[in-house]
Design an enzyme around this catalytic site. Structure first.
Site, short mmCIF file in Angstrom:
data_model
loop_
_atom_site.label_atom_id
_atom_site.label_comp_id
_atom_site.label_asym_id
_atom_site.label_seq_id
_atom_site.Cartn_x
_atom_site.Cartn_y
_atom_site.Cartn_z
CB ILE A 1 -0.98 -0.01 1.20
CG1 ILE A 1 -2.09 1.00 1.04
CG2 ILE A 1 -0.28 0.24 2.52
CD1 ILE A 1 -3.41 0.36 0.84
CG ASN B 1 11.51 -5.22 7.90
OD1 ASN B 1 12.72 -5.15 7.68
ND2 ASN B 1 10.65 -4.40 7.34
CG HIS C 1 5.39 -8.87 5.26
ND1 HIS C 1 4.99 -9.04 6.57
CD2 HIS C 1 6.04 -7.69 5.22
CE1 HIS C 1 5.39 -8.00 7.29
NE2 HIS C 1 6.03 -7.17 6.49
CG HIS D 1 9.12 -5.56 2.40
ND1 HIS D 1 8.22 -4.52 2.37
CD2 HIS D 1 9.15 -5.99 3.69
CE1 HIS D 1 7.74 -4.32 3.59
NE2 HIS D 1 8.28 -5.21 4.42
CD GLN E 1 7.13 -9.57 11.50
OE1 GLN E 1 8.02 -10.09 12.17
NE2 GLN E 1 6.17 -10.27 10.93
#
Ligand code: 5GP
Ligand code: ZN
Length: 132
Positions: free
Chosen positions: A29, A84, A97, A99, A91
């Site tokens: 986002i 992270n 996740h 990146h 994080q």
């Protein structure tokens, strides 16, 4: 339920760019650079240490596929992969996740690394502690 589990469950929309039976990749986002993408396991794993070898492999494969999509669609050939893991590492969303950060000429992002060689005795001690 965490925000990424809600994305997996279609309770929150996302711009999905890749999907397998166990992974999902969608645009972050907040685009740190153009094409900034997150690859997640569909199942909730909190962080790096929570992953099983099988899902880690699937995330790595999905990550590679997404970089190839970004190369084809955006023409990018430089990337940083970043995870992270844990609050000290920054994080914020407690669902693993990866990146994928496409890199561009003069994009202003800098991951500065120390270039000072370590004390060799200390490094050897550390190595012996880790590897033996
Ligand atoms: P972290 O700091 O945990 O490594 O990164 C979390 C990332 O998730 C941030 O880059 C943030 O912009 C992204 N993010 C948080 N909430 C949402 C959301 O609802 N949708 C999308 N697409 N990305 C999100
Ligand atoms: Zn989750």
């Amino acid at each position: 339920m965490c925000v990424f589990c809600k994305i997996v469950n279609n309770e929150i929309p996302c711009f999905k760019i890749h999907e397998t039976s166990n992974t999902l990749a969608f645009l972050d986002i907040s685009q740190v650079t153009k094409g900034h993408t997150l690859v997640i396991p569909k199942k909730h794993y909190q962080d790096l240490l929570s992953l099983t070898p099988d899902i880690a492999k699937e995330i790595a494969e999905a990550t590679l596929e997404v970089t190839n999509i970004l190369k084809t669609k955006l023409g990018v050939t430089n990337f940083n992969l970043l995870n992270n893991s844990g609050s000290l590492a920054g994080q914020e969303v407690p669902h693993f996740h990866m990146h994928i950060l496409p890199r561009y000429e003069n994009d202003g992002i800098s991951f500065s690394k120390p270039h000072k060689p370590a004390d060799m005795a200390e490094l050897k001690k550390l190595y012996e502690n880790i590897a033996k």
